[in-house]
Structures are given as structure tokens and as C-alpha cells.
Write an enzyme that holds these catalytic residues in place. Structure first.
Site, PDB file in Angstrom:
ATOM      1  N   ASP A  40      68.056  29.718  23.007  1.00 50.60           N
ATOM      2  CA  ASP A  40      69.497  29.714  22.776  1.00 50.60           C
ATOM      3  C   ASP A  40      69.811  29.807  21.291  1.00 50.60           C
ATOM      4  OD1 ASP A  40      69.959  29.538  25.423  1.00 50.60           O
ATOM      5  OD2 ASP A  40      70.396  27.379  25.443  1.00 50.60           O
ATOM      6  N   GLU A 115      52.631  46.779  49.138  1.00 51.82           N
ATOM      7  CA  GLU A 115      53.621  46.065  48.332  1.00 51.82           C
ATOM      8  C   GLU A 115      54.542  45.321  49.280  1.00 51.82           C
ATOM      9  OE1 GLU A 115      55.838  48.810  45.877  1.00 51.82           O
ATOM     10  OE2 GLU A 115      54.008  49.824  45.247  1.00 51.82           O
ATOM     11  N   ASP A 119      63.939  42.586  50.237  1.00 52.27           N
ATOM     12  CA  ASP A 119      65.170  42.810  50.977  1.00 52.27           C
ATOM     13  C   ASP A 119      66.391  42.670  50.074  1.00 52.27           C
ATOM     14  OD1 ASP A 119      66.504  43.534  53.193  1.00 52.27           O
ATOM     15  OD2 ASP A 119      66.453  41.574  54.165  1.00 52.27           O
ATOM     16  N   TYR A 228      59.657  49.698  41.340  1.00 53.93           N
ATOM     17  CA  TYR A 228      58.405  50.209  41.916  1.00 53.93           C
ATOM     18  C   TYR A 228      58.185  51.706  41.750  1.00 53.93           C
ATOM     19  CZ  TYR A 228      61.826  50.644  45.673  1.00 53.93           C
ATOM     20  OH  TYR A 228      62.958  50.916  46.387  1.00 53.93           O
ATOM     21  N   CYS A 426      90.906  17.504  63.875  1.00 54.95           N
ATOM     22  CA  CYS A 426      91.400  16.161  64.081  1.00 54.95           C
ATOM     23  C   CYS A 426      92.357  15.900  62.928  1.00 54.95           C
ATOM     24  CB  CYS A 426      90.230  15.172  64.051  1.00 54.95           C
ATOM     25  SG  CYS A 426      90.769  13.471  63.855  1.00 54.95           S
ATOM     26  N   CYS A 431      90.580   8.913  60.543  1.00 53.76           N
ATOM     27  CA  CYS A 431      89.423   9.147  61.406  1.00 53.76           C
ATOM     28  C   CYS A 431      88.124   8.773  60.697  1.00 53.76           C
ATOM     29  CB  CYS A 431      89.395  10.628  61.798  1.00 53.76           C
ATOM     30  SG  CYS A 431      87.856  11.133  62.569  1.00 53.76           S
TER      31      CYS A 431
HETATM   32  S1  IVH Z   1      59.270  52.599  48.193  1.00 55.42           S
HETATM   33  C1  IVH Z   1      60.726  57.044  49.185  1.00 55.42           C
HETATM   34  N1  IVH Z   1      58.721  50.080  47.823  1.00 55.42           N
HETATM   35  O1  IVH Z   1      63.039  49.810  51.288  1.00 55.42           O
HETATM   36  C2  IVH Z   1      61.281  55.688  49.245  1.00 55.42           C
HETATM   37  N2  IVH Z   1      60.779  50.639  48.853  1.00 55.42           N
HETATM   38  O2  IVH Z   1      63.706  52.493  53.342  1.00 55.42           O
HETATM   39  C3  IVH Z   1      60.500  54.816  48.334  1.00 55.42           C
HETATM   40  N3  IVH Z   1      62.173  48.705  49.382  1.00 55.42           N
HETATM   41  O3  IVH Z   1      65.439  52.070  50.206  1.00 55.42           O
HETATM   42  C4  IVH Z   1      60.727  53.424  48.623  1.00 55.42           C
HETATM   43  N4  IVH Z   1      60.798  47.186  48.596  1.00 55.42           N
HETATM   44  O4  IVH Z   1      65.263  49.941  48.934  1.00 55.42           O
HETATM   45  C5  IVH Z   1      59.609  50.976  48.297  1.00 55.42           C
HETATM   46  N5  IVH Z   1      58.109  47.890  47.390  1.00 55.42           N
HETATM   47  C6  IVH Z   1      58.993  48.772  47.863  1.00 55.42           C
HETATM   48  C7  IVH Z   1      60.214  48.376  48.418  1.00 55.42           C
HETATM   49  C8  IVH Z   1      61.082  49.355  48.915  1.00 55.42           C
HETATM   50  C9  IVH Z   1      61.969  47.412  49.173  1.00 55.42           C
HETATM   51  C10 IVH Z   1      63.365  49.294  50.048  1.00 55.42           C
HETATM   52  C11 IVH Z   1      64.006  50.404  49.271  1.00 55.42           C
HETATM   53  C12 IVH Z   1      64.148  51.550  50.228  1.00 55.42           C
HETATM   54  C13 IVH Z   1      63.845  50.923  51.548  1.00 55.42           C
HETATM   55  C14 IVH Z   1      63.011  51.874  52.368  1.00 55.42           C
END
Ligand code: IVH
Length: 671
Positions: A40, A115, A119, A228, A426, A431
Site C-alpha cells: 500500500d 486442464e 466455470d 489459456y 408473521c 414474535c
Molecule cells: S479451451 C476452442 N480451456 O469452456 C475453444 N476452455 O466451450 C478453446 N473454458 O468457451 C477453449 N476453462 O470459456 C479452454 N482450460 C480451458 C477452459 C476453457 C474454461 C471454457 C471457455 C470456452 C468453454 C468451452
């Protein structure tokens, strides 16, 4: 004598490099080398130097993450190459089919990388000559939205690439996932609950946070990234190289990737992460298996909108079957009666579930959940247990549809369903169930935060009639506490000390603690900022409240009505007599402690009371007059004599965008 310009420039470069280095250690590598306070301090020094020498500052400075005013709509962002999606595999057999297909097409064996499938939402970051120039969402794959201002606020998104000297192409595009950690998700939803606008899971929370037209909101949501893919891939020949290259450029890359050869090693990875994934602080819904060699990837190519060189294995949805042992109605602090299913204990997504909310009577009817039913359970966002459906074939003959009781299970008063509402309430202010919940809420972390005053202690205090209303917490005695389970002299004194410590709390906490319907943490903050004192809030008319920015008519009605009730007046009076009060200066010990800030001229993005409240919340003191001791003057359009005086005295002066930036930086939680 002022330092030579060249010295200033060197000092600036060093300081900026230090902030960038330690930011990267902290936010990207999760491995800081210095304390938060030291970081900071460095950051603050950088801000100070940029203020004194605005000519040094540029858009890619680490001080410039949160900037720009809210916009009305996002611009479109056309992707240079389409953002594809992946084919899915729902069973190990389908993964094996994928491997066979790949090996048939390339006419030999391949090496793969596993990998975790994060989500969140797919994002694209474009860098020109090493500088972030565009951040975009996936959209329909061909065209997404330009969310540069929002993605810049994510601390692990580099504004400048590292190691660019080593001959990078002019433009590179990096793709990956922006996501919301489970903890941030839970905290965000807790805050949104009062307004009934929670997100269903971390993925939608992440998407909603990125698609905020106001980047200041995105900045507060605690988003993270794992990248990635990179195009062009530079020196990389394999996906494993790509991930290493991304790390070298300064991106955050998921550490759990693994190079594997053959179906057995792939299956072992899937098996390993099936359960272990619940221990992570982010949600994964599967594993992405990719052919490692980039030339093999090119050879395999793309069909439809998915590459042939990768597949997403989806973990089977974490569901479990269990029995509904009972459906009971719980009455919350605002009287809302919620049906809750008590279940035979069952493990779902890594933890044991014993109960689960059914939200309201319409929801019970829609799912037709009956006592004795076998139900399918899952966890929304890996966090919140939910009944998906009833296994009707297993229903017992004697099972009858559940009916919402007409009376409060705690006090017997009528449960009333108000027009346009789904919940029954309620309405009896005395209460005992509401009382218990109000006490719990009062002591809870987001309200008065009385350490050690948990649910079981409160239940015992209520059962023994030691505590009727929140003010009674402040007159508890050691003797009383010694009668509770598990209390001895030491623990009793510790709890009393914790209570004593909370006799003075920041105003937003105090307002939140009162448990007024529709007033949660966020609204309490807005009210505190606007009214400044509890007295002013209590005296506000419904009209005054309606005219407050950020306060809707429903909240205005409830707040005004609450303060007008007899029990409210009695409670406030009793709290005052117990010496409990809201402090105005809210941030003692905060990062701006000891600093005096002066606002002059007009502000465009927030009201002056809000600005003052936020300064206080950080420990600073807003003041209306400039002196040699003033830390900073925030000068908006129309600033006059105060600005002149500040300049004369050599006091630091910043404009509103810089102020917003510093606020957001100082307010952003470090984690
Ligand atoms: S590779 C050609 N690697 O999953 C597409 N996707 O339908 C290359 N996702 O839209 C995707 N982790 O948002 C890849 N380690 C990962 C991922 C990943 C999450 C998602 C990505 C993509 C969907 C695949």
C-alpha cells in the site's frame, strides 16, 4: 532545490516497476514478497509522484485500473478469429472415443494436456506493443462486447506485458476465463439477498459483474482470471509451452494442468479431480483435454464451431438422493416465513447437507415436495443446496401435498401474504422467532460483528430470558454467561469484552444491525452516507428518503415506517442508554488514517455526502478548509479560492477521475 527531471524519471520508473512487480507477485502468483501495508505504501508513493508530475503518468500505470465514467451501452467487439466452443464428453467412454478419433486422424499417438475447465466467462485480451488495448467478451463467438474498462479492473489482468523487449509481435491476443471465486460469490449474494436479486451461481455472477456499465462496480466484485490461449503463440510449440509463455508474459495461469500420454493417464486426472475440485476456491465443471502439439492441433483443425483437437469432459452433475424428513417453517427477522426441508444427511459436492430452503409455498407446490419424499439434491454454484426434483416413483402412498400453515409456528399469529408477494409473513413484532433472528442479525459479522456471539450462544441467552432485545447484549453479566454451556470465567470475560468493544461502531453497521426490512449492508451504507448521523436518518421523512439517490420508494417507505414505530423508538432509546452509538468517523486504522481531504468544486459521479462518507470509511477526515496540513484537495469544475490556496501552499490537488481511482484502489479488498 527541486530534483532534476531525469532523477524524477528514474525514481518514477523504479517505483512503478516495484509496484508492478509486487502486484504481480500478489495477484498473479498468489505469492507476495512484502506485506500488504508495504505494498500500500509503495502504491501511495506512486500516486503521489504521479500527482506531482502528471506528465509521467500514462494509461497503463497500475494506478489507472479503475477509470472512466459509466457508459450507456457497450460497444461491439468483433473477434479477429472466432472464439470457438468445445465439444463435450459426458462419460469416460466419450473421452476415449475422442482419443481414438484424434489418433486415427493423425495416424499415431499423441501427447495431451489436461486442464481444469473453469466455470466463468470466456474473455479476450488484445495487446498492442505490449499494452492492453481491448478486452472483450465472447458474445456469439464472432462478435462480443467491448468491456475493456471492466476487465482492466481485474488485478491479475496485466496492463502491460512483461518481457516485451524479447521481440513480441506487434499485436497479440490472449484468451482465457474470467471467474468469480466461491467466497466472493457467497459474499456478493449475501449482500444482494435483501433486494432479492441474487445470482444463481459464480458463473452468472462473473458474467453480470463484467457486464457492468460502471467499471467501479466490476472493480469491487473480486473477479479473477486464468488464461489459456495466445495468438500468435510466440516461441511455443505445444500447449504446455503456451501456458508457460503466458506465465512469462505476466498472466495468471491455472497451476493444475498436466501433460499426459494415453487414455489411462487422462482417466487418472479425471478421477483425481472429481472430488478434489470442491476444495478449490473457484468452480470447475469439468476438464478440458487438449492435444499438446500445436502442429498436430493445426493438422486436426476445426469442424463446425469446435476444434477437433480438444474436448471438454463434464463432471457428472453433483447430485444426490435423499429423503425429506420434515418440512418446517422458519420465521426470519423480518417475519418472512420460509419453508425449509430437513433431510436425511447426505454428501453433495464435498459437504454434508442436512437442510435446504424451499424458498416459499409456490416453490414447494411447483416441485410438489412432500414429507417422506425421496428428492434429488444439488448445489447451486457448488455452494447453496437446492432440491432439483422429486423421485415420484419412490413416493409413499400416504404422502400428502404440503400445505403452508396459516399461523406462525413460533407465536401463532396469522401468516399474511401481502399483495404481489410470494412470501407470507408473521406481522407480530413481538414474535419470539423474529426476535431470535433479529438478535442473530444484530450480532452478525456484517452488522455489529460481536465476536463469539454466535447462534448457539444467542439461543441460550434467549431461552434463559437474559436477552430480549439487542440492547440487552450490553448489560450481560459474567454470572449469567457462566450458566451457559461451555462457558468458564475466561470465556465469559472474553465475550463481555467483545460486546464492550462494539459499543461504538461505524454508522453503516449500526443501521444494518437494526434489521429494517429491505435494508442490508449496501443500503445501510447509502443511508449512512446521505444522512451522516442516526438522528438525521431517524428524523428523515419518507419524502426525504425517496429523494435520496440509490433509495427506492419501497425502501423509503419501510425505513420511514420503521423509525415511526414504538418498538423502534424504545430500542434506540435503550441502546443509547446502554452507551451504544454509531460513530461518524468510520475508518479508524484505515489506509487514509490521519489524512485530511478537502472537496471543492462539483463532483459528477457521486454526491458530496457519499464522497465524504467514503473518505471517512477509509479513515480519512473530510474538511471544508485548506491548510498546510491538508493531505489532498479534490478539485472539480468550478473550484475557486480553495484550489488557489492549495496551490499556494503546495498541497496535493487531484481531479475527480483520479479521486475515484484512489478510492476504488483503497477500498478494493486485497483478496
Ligand atoms: S479451451 C476452442 N480451456 O469452456 C475453444 N476452455 O466451450 C478453446 N473454458 O468457451 C477453449 N476453462 O470459456 C479452454 N482450460 C480451458 C477452459 C476453457 C474454461 C471454457 C471457455 C470456452 C468453454 C468451452
Amino acid at each position: 532545490m527541486s530534483p532534476r527531471p531525469a532523477d524524477v524519471r528514474t525514481r518514477y520508473a523504479d517505483l512503478r516497476a516495484a509496484v508492478e512487480h509486487h502486484g504481480h507477485r500478489y495477484y498473479v502468483l498468489d505469492d507476495p514478497e512484502i506485506s500488504d501495508a508495504e505494498y500500500d505504501r509503495l502504491f501511495r508513493d506512486l500516486v503521489d509522484l504521479e500527482t506531482k508530475h502528471p506528465e509521467l503518468q500514462s494509461d497503463d500505470s497500475p494506478t489507472q485500473r479503475v477509470g472512466g465514467a459509466p457508459v450507456d451501452a457497450f460497444a461491439k467487439a468483433v473477434h479477429r478469429t472466432p472464439m470457438l466452443s468445445l465439444g463435450n464428453a459426458f462419460s469416460p467412454q466419450e473421452v476415449e472415443d475422442f482419443v481414438r478419433r484424434v489418433e486415427r486422424l493423425i495416424g499415431g499417438v499423441a501427447v495431451y494436456v489436461c486442464e481444469l475447465k473453469i466455470d466463468g466467462l470466456a474473455v479476450s485480451l488484445t495487446y498492442r506493443r505490449g499494452k492492453l488495448v481491448r478486452g472483450a467478451t465472447r458474445g456469439n463467438g464472432f462478435e462480443g462486447e467491448d468491456v475493456t474498462a471492466e476487465l482492466r479492473t481485474i488485478q491479475s489482468v496485466p496492463l502491460t506485458l512483461r518481457g516485451v523487449e524479447t521481440g513480441l509481435p506487434d499485436e497479440i491476443e490472449v484468451r482465457g476465463e474470467a471467474y468469480m471465486p466461491k467466497q466472493s460469490f457467497a459474499r456478493l449474494n449475501e449482500g444482494l439477498e435483501e433486494r432479492g436479486r441474487t445470482y444463481a451461481n459464480p458463473r452468472s455472477a462473473a458474467a453480470g459483474s463484467v457486464r457492468q456499465l460502471d467499471p467501479r462496480i466490476t472493480a469491487r466484485r473480486g473477479l479473477q482470471t486464468f488464461m489459456y490461449a495466445v495468438d500468435p503463440p510466440g516461441p511455443a510449440r505445444t500447449q504446455v509451452d503456451v501456458l508457460g509463455f503466458l506465465e512469462a508474459l505476466g498472466f495468471r495461469v491455472n497451476p493444475h494442468r498436466r501433460e499426459v500420454s494415453g487414455i489411462d493417464e487422462i482417466q487418472a486426472y479425471l478421477e483425481e479431480w472429481r472430488d478434489k475440485r470442491h476444495e478449490l476456491d473457484y468452480e470447475t465443471d469439468g476438464v478440458v483435454i487438449k492435444v499438446n502439439s500445436l502442429s498436430q492441433q493445426a493438422e486436426l483443425g476445426t469442424v463446425a464451431r469446435s476444434p477437433r483437437w480438444a474436448i471438454a469432459y463434464k463432471f457428472p452433475p453433483e447430485e444426490a438422493q435423499t429423503e425429506v424428513e420434515d418440512i418446517v417453517v422458519q420465521v426470519g427477522r423480518t417475519g418472512a416465513a420460509t419453508p425449509v426441508a430437513w433431510l436425511a444427511p447426505v454428501v453433495v459436492a464435498g459437504s454434508t447437507v442436512r437442510r435446504c430452503t424451499l424458498h416459499n409455498e409456490d416453490e414447494v407446490a411447483r416441485k410438489d415436495v412432500r414429507v417422506g419424499d425421496t428428492v434429488v439434491l444439488h448445489k447451486a454454484g457448488d455452494v447453496i443446496p437446492e432440491i432439483v426434483s422429486v423421485v415420484v416413483e419412490k413416493r409413499l402412498k400416504k404422502a400428502r401435498p404440503w400445505v403452508m400453515p396459516g399461523n406462525c409456528p413460533a407465536c401463532g399469529a396469522d401468516l399474511v401474504r401481502e399483495e404481489g408477494e410470494v412470501v407470507r409473513r408473521c406481522l407480530n413484532p413481538l414474535c419470539p422467532a423474529q426476535r431470535r433472528e433479529r438478535l442473530r442479525h444484530f450480532a452478525s459479522r456484517s452488522a455489529m460483528d460481536i465476536e463469539g456471539m454466535g447462534e448457539s450462544v444467542i439461543d441460550q441467552l434467549v431461552d434463559r430470558d437474559y436477552v430480549e432485545d439487542p440492547a440487552d447484549f450490553f448489560s450481560l453479566t459474567t454470572e449469567q454467561l457462566l450458566t451457559l454451556d461451555g462457558f468458564a470465567e475466561r470465556s465469559a470475560e472474553k465475550l463481555l469484552a467483545a460486546v464492550d468493544q462494539r459499543r461504538t461502531v461505524p454508522l453503516p453497521r449500526f443501521i444494518n444491525a437494526l434489521g429494517i426490512r429491505h435494508v442490508g449492508e449496501h443500503t445501510a451504507f447509502t443511508l449512512a452516507a446521505q444522512f451522516g448521523t442516526l438522528e438525521a436518518l431517524a428524523a428523515a421523512s419518507e419524502e426525504d428518503l425517496r429523494n435520496t439517490e440509490g433509495i427506492g420508494p419501497i425502501v423509503a417507505t419501510h425505513v420511514a415506517a420503521w423509525f415511526a414505530t414504538e418498538p423502534a423508538r424504545i430500542l434506540l432509546d435503550k441502546l443509547a442508554r446502554a452507551g451504544v452509538r454509531a460513530e461518524i468517523a468510520t475508518g479508524a486504522g484505515g489506509p487514509w488514517s490521519g489524512q485530511t481531504w478537502v472537496l471543492t468544486g462539483s463532483l459528477e459521479n457521486m454526491s458530496r455526502p457519499e464522497a465524504e462518507e467514503r473518505i471517512r470509511a477509509l479513515g480519512g477526515t473530510p474538511s471544508s478548509s485548506v491548510s498546510g496540513k491538508t493531505h489532498t484537495v479534490v478539485a472539480g469544475p468550478g473550484a475557486g479560492s480553495k484550489l488557489d490556496k492549495a496551490k499556494r501552499l503546495g498541497v496535493r490537488v487531484i481531479d475527480e477521475p483520479a479521486f475515484l481511482n484512489e478510492l476504488a484502489q483503497a477500498e478494493a479488498p486485497l483478496h
